[in-house]
Design a protein around this motif. Structure first.
Motif, PDB file in Angstrom:
ATOM      1  N   LEU A   1     103.272  74.950  29.279  1.00  0.00           N
ATOM      2  CA  LEU A   1     102.163  73.987  29.192  1.00  0.00           C
ATOM      3  C   LEU A   1     102.605  72.621  29.718  1.00  0.00           C
ATOM      4  CD1 LEU A   1     100.808  75.064  25.692  1.00  0.00           C
ATOM      5  CD2 LEU A   1      99.633  75.386  27.878  1.00  0.00           C
TER       6      LEU A   1
ATOM      7  N   ALA B   1      84.873  88.634  19.766  1.00  0.00           N
ATOM      8  CA  ALA B   1      83.908  87.629  20.246  1.00  0.00           C
ATOM      9  C   ALA B   1      84.491  86.771  21.362  1.00  0.00           C
ATOM     10  CB  ALA B   1      83.475  86.738  19.085  1.00  0.00           C
ATOM     11  N   VAL B   2      85.790  86.827  21.559  1.00  0.00           N
ATOM     12  CA  VAL B   2      86.416  85.962  22.566  1.00  0.00           C
ATOM     13  C   VAL B   2      86.192  86.539  23.963  1.00  0.00           C
ATOM     14  CG1 VAL B   2      88.189  85.210  20.919  1.00  0.00           C
ATOM     15  CG2 VAL B   2      88.674  87.105  22.487  1.00  0.00           C
ATOM     16  N   PRO B   3      86.349  85.709  25.002  1.00  0.00           N
ATOM     17  CA  PRO B   3      86.178  86.214  26.364  1.00  0.00           C
ATOM     18  C   PRO B   3      87.214  87.291  26.710  1.00  0.00           C
ATOM     19  CG  PRO B   3      86.232  83.801  26.322  1.00  0.00           C
ATOM     20  CD  PRO B   3      86.616  84.263  24.960  1.00  0.00           C
TER      21      PRO B   3
ATOM     22  N   ALA C   1      93.484  77.616  20.205  1.00  0.00           N
ATOM     23  CA  ALA C   1      93.176  79.002  20.572  1.00  0.00           C
ATOM     24  C   ALA C   1      92.852  79.115  22.060  1.00  0.00           C
ATOM     25  CB  ALA C   1      91.994  79.509  19.733  1.00  0.00           C
ATOM     26  N   GLN C   2      92.272  78.036  22.635  1.00  0.00           N
ATOM     27  CA  GLN C   2      91.884  78.111  24.047  1.00  0.00           C
ATOM     28  C   GLN C   2      93.094  78.178  24.973  1.00  0.00           C
ATOM     29  OE1 GLN C   2      91.827  75.267  22.351  1.00  0.00           O
ATOM     30  NE2 GLN C   2      93.197  74.107  23.674  1.00  0.00           N
ATOM     31  N   CYS C   3      94.279  77.856  24.449  1.00  0.00           N
ATOM     32  CA  CYS C   3      95.525  77.974  25.228  1.00  0.00           C
ATOM     33  C   CYS C   3      96.193  79.324  25.033  1.00  0.00           C
ATOM     34  CB  CYS C   3      96.559  76.946  24.765  1.00  0.00           C
ATOM     35  SG  CYS C   3      96.236  75.292  25.262  1.00  0.00           S
TER      36      CYS C   3
ATOM     37  N   ALA D   1     100.696  74.577  32.980  1.00  0.00           N
ATOM     38  CA  ALA D   1      99.798  75.688  32.657  1.00  0.00           C
ATOM     39  C   ALA D   1      98.712  75.173  31.710  1.00  0.00           C
ATOM     40  CB  ALA D   1     100.572  76.822  31.992  1.00  0.00           C
ATOM     41  N   ASP D   2      97.508  75.743  31.811  1.00  0.00           N
ATOM     42  CA  ASP D   2      96.438  75.398  30.868  1.00  0.00           C
ATOM     43  C   ASP D   2      96.352  76.408  29.738  1.00  0.00           C
ATOM     44  OD1 ASP D   2      95.281  73.121  32.391  1.00  0.00           O
ATOM     45  OD2 ASP D   2      95.084  74.704  33.895  1.00  0.00           O
ATOM     46  N   LYS D   3      96.800  77.630  30.014  1.00  0.00           N
ATOM     47  CA  LYS D   3      96.806  78.677  29.002  1.00  0.00           C
ATOM     48  C   LYS D   3      98.092  79.476  29.189  1.00  0.00           C
ATOM     49  CE  LYS D   3      92.083  79.721  30.512  1.00  0.00           C
ATOM     50  NZ  LYS D   3      91.056  80.781  30.611  1.00  0.00           N
TER      51      LYS D   3
ATOM     52  N   ILE E   1      96.437  83.127  25.071  1.00  0.00           N
ATOM     53  CA  ILE E   1      95.830  84.300  25.685  1.00  0.00           C
ATOM     54  C   ILE E   1      96.645  85.539  25.328  1.00  0.00           C
ATOM     55  CG2 ILE E   1      95.042  85.312  27.869  1.00  0.00           C
ATOM     56  CD1 ILE E   1      93.873  82.484  27.084  1.00  0.00           C
TER      57      ILE E   1
ATOM     58  N   GLY F   1      92.608  83.244  21.857  1.00  0.00           N
ATOM     59  CA  GLY F   1      91.290  82.746  22.248  1.00  0.00           C
ATOM     60  C   GLY F   1      90.689  83.467  23.431  1.00  0.00           C
ATOM     61  N   GLU F   2      91.430  84.394  23.992  1.00  0.00           N
ATOM     62  CA  GLU F   2      90.946  85.137  25.161  1.00  0.00           C
ATOM     63  C   GLU F   2      91.850  86.356  25.307  1.00  0.00           C
ATOM     64  OE1 GLU F   2      89.081  83.691  29.271  1.00  0.00           O
ATOM     65  OE2 GLU F   2      91.183  83.139  29.117  1.00  0.00           O
TER      66      GLU F   2
ATOM     67  N   PRO G   1      91.740  76.162  36.584  1.00  0.00           N
ATOM     68  CA  PRO G   1      92.617  76.517  35.466  1.00  0.00           C
ATOM     69  C   PRO G   1      93.736  77.489  35.856  1.00  0.00           C
ATOM     70  CG  PRO G   1      90.324  76.619  34.811  1.00  0.00           C
ATOM     71  CD  PRO G   1      90.327  76.447  36.294  1.00  0.00           C
TER      72      PRO G   1
ATOM     73  N   TYR H   1      98.842  74.527  19.825  1.00  0.00           N
ATOM     74  CA  TYR H   1      98.205  74.135  21.089  1.00  0.00           C
ATOM     75  C   TYR H   1      96.723  74.484  21.172  1.00  0.00           C
ATOM     76  CZ  TYR H   1     103.038  73.547  22.508  1.00  0.00           C
ATOM     77  OH  TYR H   1     104.342  73.149  22.583  1.00  0.00           O
TER      78      TYR H   1
END
Lengths: 252, 198
Positions: A93, A197-199, A122-124, A97-99, A126, A168-169, A76, A120
């Motif tokens: 993206l 709660a996100v990473p 939440a996982q994208c 890019a993935d995020k 950051i 999302g992170e 990633p 896009y």
């Protein structure tokens, strides 16, 4: 269960890797494509590219760098720096890019996070959160504009709001520790960890594997480092050996 | 080897194309119903939310072609949300109707785990799996399928409890993880599928 990620970071200016201390005094550290390949082969779990170009022409390089790195990279890729609008995120993206990391623009306009996450996912999306210890009391404040501006905003409150808005992170950089090799700011990591709660990717201050183990115990899901990899002192795979011996689950 | 990739809209398409390129596939983007129906090998990348993705497939007129080739076990590789779209419904978008090839359900991760799940998790193939080997794969998801349906094989991983990492039936391979981001292990999986040797 998820493994703890080791995340090499390339600060890139005008298409070249650079590294400074507390975001200043940049020196050349190589070609991003060569570095990216070496870090994947060396056990890196994902790669972050932060574009620190001062100019708009430099921003054009960020898309080119992303495209060139994507062609060869099989892990990633997060790209940040200069993302001010949804369209900027889309361009990165599209280039591979993935995020996408958002920092200053999200502080100026928090709805940007929601807009990117809605479009896009939440996982994208950051949140790049640069935090500095307050000069006038306990806690941390958000800094922007490559560390030049202290906003006065509480970093923990901002982490909570940003994730509620769709991040999302969190890429959590201690401005005080960046480039100092003094270890991650563990109480900052713990404060953010207990709030969202996100990473959380810990960043700023790593000099050896012991620092990484401490950060995992403080609650980090991923560990970013730059200069220890650029200088060839160590590799992600070498660090993972120490992490595994300390009981931390890693990808082997 | 030519591989058709469904152009579903946004996000991560560049990574999928680059990943296919690295394993020697000639990736061709398509949103044409005829190509989706007749392509020798088809990849359905996952993007966005369950309901929005299905709306897009309906708008493009691709739902029947996709469902039929999956039901027939023709070479089809679906990624991330592409696995969840096989289900009838999802907690992500109540009321939306998926391809309905499997029952599901698609549920949200719960408990004391990070959501979204973002990172490398260990994939363990179940008996009968032909494509998946044990290894670490990169995941980025909030929702998941809970069980391997009857008539399918696949692989499991654990994030606060077991969930479906991959489903297989015939030459259909549906991965909750991102093979294009899963290093040499993911590249080897894509290469085997592209070359049709499990």
């Amino acid at each position: 269960m998820l493994t703890v990620r080791i995340v090499p970071c390339l600060d890139v200016r005008d298409g070249r890797v650079v590294k400074g201390v507390q975001f200043q005094g940049l020196r050349d550290a190589g070609d991003p494509v060569e570095r990216a390949l070496a870090y994947e082969a060396g056990g890196g779990d994902e790669l972050v590219i932060l574009d620190v170009s001062a100019t708009t022409e430099g921003r054009g390089h960020a898309v080119e760098t992303t495209r060139a790195v994507r062609r060869v990279l099989g892990i990633p890729l997060t790209v940040g720096g200069g993302v001010r609008r949804v369209e900027d995120a889309g361009r990165l993206l599209d280039a591979g890019a993935d995020k996408v990391g958002v920092n200053t623009a999200a502080v100026d306009e928090p709805a940007l996070l929601t807009a990117i996450a809605t479009r896009y996912g939440a996982q994208c999306t950051i949140l790049a959160l640069d935090a500095a210890r307050r000069l006038d009391g306990p806690g941390w404040e958000v800094v922007t504009r490559a560390g030049r501006h202290r906003t006065g905003m509480d970093a923990v409150d901002w982490a909570r709001e940003a994730t509620a808005r769709g991040a999302g992170e969190i890429l959590l950089t201690s401005w005080d520790r960046d480039g100092t090799r003094a270890g991650y700011d563990l109480s900052l990591i713990a404060a953010i960890r207990s709030t969202v709660a996100v990473p959380v990717i810990a960043s700023g201050g790593a000099a050896h594997a012991g620092h990484l183990v401490e950060a995992v115990h403080a609650g980090a899901d991923a560990l970013l480092a730059a200069s220890i990899f650029h200088d060839g002192e160590t590799t992600p795979a070498t660090l993972k050996t120490t992490l595994a011996a300390a009981g931390v689950k890693v990808r082997t | 080897m030519k591989v058709h990739v469904v152009r579903t809209g946004v996000a991560n398409l560049a990574s999928v194309l680059a990943g296919l390129g690295r394993v020697g596939a000639e990736a061709v983007l398509t949103a044409a119903e005829e190509e989706v129906r007749h392509a020798d090998r088809l990849v359905l990348p996952g993007v966005g939310a369950f309901g929005a993705a299905m709306d897009e497939l309906v708008r493009l007129g691709l739902v029947d072609a996709l469902r039929e080739r999956v039901q027939a076990g023709r070479p089809t590789f679906t990624i991330c949300l592409g696995l969840q779209l096989l289900a009838r419904t999802s907690e992500e978008t109540p009321g939306a109707v998926g391809l309905g090839v499997i029952e599901g359900p698609v549920t949200r991760f719960t408990g004391a785990v990070r959501v979204p799940q973002m990172g490398w998790n260990e994939v363990v193939p179940e008996p009968g799996s032909r494509w998946i080997t044990p290894g670490f794969a990169y995941f980025a998801n909030t929702f998941k399928v809970d069980r391997i349906p009857a008539g399918w094989s696949g692989a499991l991983a654990d994030h606060g409890g077991p969930f479906v990492a991959a489903l297989e039936r015939g030459d259909v391979l549906a991965c909750q993880f991102h093979p294009e981001l899963s290093g040499p292990w993911g590249a080897a999986l894509m290469q085997r599928w592209v070359e049709g040797r499990c």
